[in-house]
Design an enzyme around this catalytic site. Structure first.
Site, PDB file in Angstrom:
ATOM      1  N   GLU A  24       0.835  -1.217   0.000  1.00  0.00           N
ATOM      2  CA  GLU A  24       0.000   0.000   0.000  1.00  0.00           C
ATOM      3  C   GLU A  24       0.867   1.262   0.000  1.00  0.00           C
ATOM      4  OE1 GLU A  24      -1.271   1.975   3.265  1.00  0.00           O
ATOM      5  OE2 GLU A  24      -0.814   0.447   4.763  1.00  0.00           O
ATOM      6  N   LYS A 162      -3.433  -1.182  14.342  1.00  0.00           N
ATOM      7  CA  LYS A 162      -2.777  -0.083  15.032  1.00  0.00           C
ATOM      8  C   LYS A 162      -3.148  -0.062  16.505  1.00  0.00           C
ATOM      9  CE  LYS A 162      -4.618   2.094  11.847  1.00  0.00           C
ATOM     10  NZ  LYS A 162      -5.337   3.132  11.105  1.00  0.00           N
TER      11      LYS A 162
HETATM   12  N1  PSU Z   1      -1.304   1.843   9.898  1.00  0.00           N
HETATM   13  C1  PSU Z   1      -0.180   2.578   9.979  1.00  0.00           C
HETATM   14  N2  PSU Z   1       0.003   3.603   9.139  1.00  0.00           N
HETATM   15  C2  PSU Z   1      -0.930   3.925   8.222  1.00  0.00           C
HETATM   16  C3  PSU Z   1      -2.134   3.156   8.136  1.00  0.00           C
HETATM   17  C4  PSU Z   1      -2.270   2.124   8.991  1.00  0.00           C
HETATM   18  O1  PSU Z   1       0.655   2.317  10.804  1.00  0.00           O
HETATM   19  O2  PSU Z   1      -0.720   4.877   7.485  1.00  0.00           O
HETATM   20  C5  PSU Z   1      -3.157   3.491   7.104  1.00  0.00           C
HETATM   21  C6  PSU Z   1      -3.497   2.256   6.264  1.00  0.00           C
HETATM   22  O3  PSU Z   1      -3.433   2.617   4.916  1.00  0.00           O
HETATM   23  C7  PSU Z   1      -4.906   1.922   6.684  1.00  0.00           C
HETATM   24  C8  PSU Z   1      -5.458   3.280   7.007  1.00  0.00           C
HETATM   25  O4  PSU Z   1      -5.639   1.275   5.667  1.00  0.00           O
HETATM   26  O5  PSU Z   1      -4.381   3.911   7.697  1.00  0.00           O
HETATM   27  C9  PSU Z   1      -6.704   3.214   7.835  1.00  0.00           C
HETATM   28  O6  PSU Z   1      -7.232   4.486   7.982  1.00  0.00           O
HETATM   29  P1  PSU Z   1      -8.679   4.715   8.638  1.00  0.00           P
HETATM   30  O7  PSU Z   1      -8.511   4.344  10.073  1.00  0.00           O
HETATM   31  O8  PSU Z   1      -8.981   6.159   8.410  1.00  0.00           O
HETATM   32  O9  PSU Z   1      -9.608   3.801   7.905  1.00  0.00           O
END
Ligand code: PSU
Ligand code: MN
Length: 300
Positions: A24, A162
């Protein structure tokens, strides 16, 4: 109308049935500081190849879906970031408007899965998936990543979710969504910076077991297999050390909502830990790309 460019290297690997590993780009555009983000991008691509898979980093550049970047495209992305040109965080639901408006951006886990699946890529390595945010009872903030995992056929390698999330609730929702979650040589769902979370999951120890499970599971599910790969011990930040920073980050983030929340918290943690969280993030990304590449090879 829809424009997509698959790099020649990825295209030939796909048509010859060789191993390809999707990666990604939101982690590059929104998850890590410059210049570490671009240093790690090249390093991850090299690691994938050394471990047997052609890397396919996925992003959107000026309204064109890019699957596999060469040095020219990496430079275009880098220049946009250096020059503070608009770079969006593009989740699955954002793809059509981004293409229609000829925007550029990093694709999240949900968007990357959808774009990888369109071209037949079966394995994807990321850092951490999105999930159920803490205080979801008030905000209902649940990442589209969970829905994508429940609907898109793929093996996804991540270091758990996370640590800023409600991990137990994320695992419950993954269960309800029919996503099989397995721990790679571990018995607990890892919490991104930490190897443990207190939440038990089913352990798997062999690449072939995962590949066979994925093949068999296609009879029962259209969704993903999530392989949780704990951060290497040397780079781990134990929960008791990172948690106070997460708490203060969440306090600082009361006015931040929606898609800005994750980048805000990651940046907050990077500053609060004086870069230790960034080093951890880089280490777990390398670790996941190595396992992902081996799985892609095993699945051929
Ligand atoms: N985990 C990380 N760094 C990131 C992300 C996740 O350590 O940048 C990103 C991934 O691309 C994940 C997104 O799909 O954050 C999820 O964002 P949200 O919680 O807004 O859906
Ligand atoms: Mn969200």
């Amino acid at each position: 109308m829809l424009q997509q460019k698959v790099s020649p290297k990825v295209q030939s690997a796909l048509s010859e049935g060789r191993a390809v590993l999707a990666m990604e780009s939101t982690v590059i555009t929104h998850g890590l500081p410059y210049p570490q983000n671009f240093e790690i991008l090249s390093e991850l691509e090299d690691l994938a190849e050394e471990n047997g898979a052609i890397p396919a980093t996925i992003c959107i550049l000026d309204g064109v879906i890019r699957i596999g970047l060469d040095s020219n495209e990496r430079n275009i992305l880098r220049n946009k970031i250096v020059e503070h040109a608009p770079i969006h965080k593009i989740a699955l639901r954002d793809i059509p408007l981004s293409l229609a408006k000829r925007e550029s951006g990093g694709t999240t886990v949900s968007a990357t899965m959808a774009l990888a699946h369109r071209v037949g890529i079966k394995v994807f390595a990321t850092g951490g998936i999105g999930g159920v945010h803490r205080r979801w009872q008030e905000s209902l903030d649940i990442s589209l990543d969970i829905k994508a995992l429940s609907e898109i056929s793929m093996i996804v390698v991540s270091a758990g979710c996370k640590a800023i999330l409600d991990i137990a609730a994320t695992l419950e929702l993954l269960e309800t969504s029919g996503v099989s979650v397995y721990g790679w040589q571990c018995d607990e769902f890892p919490a991104f910076y930490s190897r443990t979370s207190g939440c038990k999951i089913t352990r798997v120890d062999g690449l072939q077991t995962i590949a066979d499970t994925f093949r068999i599971s296609r009879e029962f599910s259209q969704g993903a297999l999530l392989i949780a790969n704990p951060i290497p011990g040397d780079f781990e930040i134990p929960a008791f050390e990172i948690e106070p920073y997460i708490q203060s980050g969440l306090q600082a983030a009361t006015a931040i909502h929606g898609k800005d929340l994750t980048p805000f918290l990651l940046n907050y943690l990077a500053e609060a830990t004086e870069g230790r969280s960034v080093k951890a993030n880089l280490a777990l990304l390398r670790n996941n790309v190595i396992l992902g590449a081996k799985l892609a090879k095993e699945l051929i």
